[in-house]
Write a protein that holds these residues in place. Structure first.
Motif, PDB file in Angstrom:
ATOM      1  N   SER A 114     -10.871   5.036   5.299  1.00  0.00           N
ATOM      2  CA  SER A 114     -10.094   5.534   6.422  1.00  0.00           C
ATOM      3  C   SER A 114      -8.988   4.521   6.673  1.00  0.00           C
ATOM      4  O   SER A 114      -9.224   3.306   6.654  1.00  0.00           O
ATOM      5  N   GLU A 115      -7.793   5.017   6.912  1.00  0.00           N
ATOM      6  CA  GLU A 115      -6.618   4.156   7.060  1.00  0.00           C
ATOM      7  C   GLU A 115      -6.470   3.682   8.502  1.00  0.00           C
ATOM      8  O   GLU A 115      -6.419   4.487   9.427  1.00  0.00           O
ATOM      9  N   PHE A 126      -7.754  -0.981   5.852  1.00  0.00           N
ATOM     10  CA  PHE A 126      -8.580   0.204   5.677  1.00  0.00           C
ATOM     11  C   PHE A 126     -10.045  -0.125   5.937  1.00  0.00           C
ATOM     12  O   PHE A 126     -10.501  -1.231   5.639  1.00  0.00           O
ATOM     13  N   LEU A 127     -10.762   0.844   6.477  1.00  0.00           N
ATOM     14  CA  LEU A 127     -12.214   0.757   6.536  1.00  0.00           C
ATOM     15  C   LEU A 127     -12.729   1.464   5.294  1.00  0.00           C
ATOM     16  O   LEU A 127     -12.218   2.525   4.916  1.00  0.00           O
ATOM     17  N   LEU A 138     -20.366  -0.814   5.260  1.00  0.00           N
ATOM     18  CA  LEU A 138     -19.044  -0.646   5.850  1.00  0.00           C
ATOM     19  C   LEU A 138     -18.262  -1.949   5.734  1.00  0.00           C
ATOM     20  O   LEU A 138     -18.758  -3.010   6.097  1.00  0.00           O
ATOM     21  N   TYR A 139     -17.033  -1.849   5.238  1.00  0.00           N
ATOM     22  CA  TYR A 139     -16.155  -2.997   5.032  1.00  0.00           C
ATOM     23  C   TYR A 139     -14.814  -2.768   5.715  1.00  0.00           C
ATOM     24  O   TYR A 139     -14.388  -1.626   5.885  1.00  0.00           O
ATOM     25  N   ILE A 187      -8.093  -8.705   0.793  1.00  0.00           N
ATOM     26  CA  ILE A 187      -9.111  -9.207   1.725  1.00  0.00           C
ATOM     27  C   ILE A 187     -10.211  -8.160   1.815  1.00  0.00           C
ATOM     28  O   ILE A 187      -9.929  -6.962   1.869  1.00  0.00           O
ATOM     29  N   LEU A 188     -11.466  -8.612   1.839  1.00  0.00           N
ATOM     30  CA  LEU A 188     -12.601  -7.705   1.990  1.00  0.00           C
ATOM     31  C   LEU A 188     -13.663  -8.415   2.812  1.00  0.00           C
ATOM     32  O   LEU A 188     -14.076  -9.526   2.484  1.00  0.00           O
TER      33      LEU A 188
END
Length: 90
Positions: free
Chosen positions: A29-30, A36-37, A48-49, A66-67
């Motif tokens: 999802s933006e 973004f998720l 979930l990230y 990045i994560l």
């Protein structure tokens, strides 16, 4: 979980080819043009990230800049998990 994905307008799940999620399926999802998720589907669990990419076209194709893992084994019945998701989307 399908209701969660539809409500928060996550993409359909697709196979990750970037090597970041070990070939698991992901959905995103933006939040804005670069953030973004991402839900990672690993068998019957969802992680979930939050991530950063140059563009959404790179999701699942290249590793993110990045994560960060927000929730391991997301469960919509746990209030803390729902709060974390809402925090980013509202």
């Amino acid at each position: 979980m399908e209701n969660v994905f539809k409500y928060y307008e996550f993409s359909a799940f697709f196979k990750d080819n970037s090597g970041t999620f070990q070939g698991d399926e992901i959905s995103f999802s933006e939040l804005n043009e670069q953030h973004f998720l991402i839900f990672e589907k690993n068998k019957s669990t969802y992680n979930l990230y939050i991530s950063k990419y140059t563009s959404k076209e790179y999701i699942g194709k290249e590793p993110p800049e990045i994560l960060e893992l927000l929730v391991s084994n997301y469960d919509k019945s746990i209030p803390e998990h729902r709060i974390i998701l809402k925090k980013y989307l509202y």
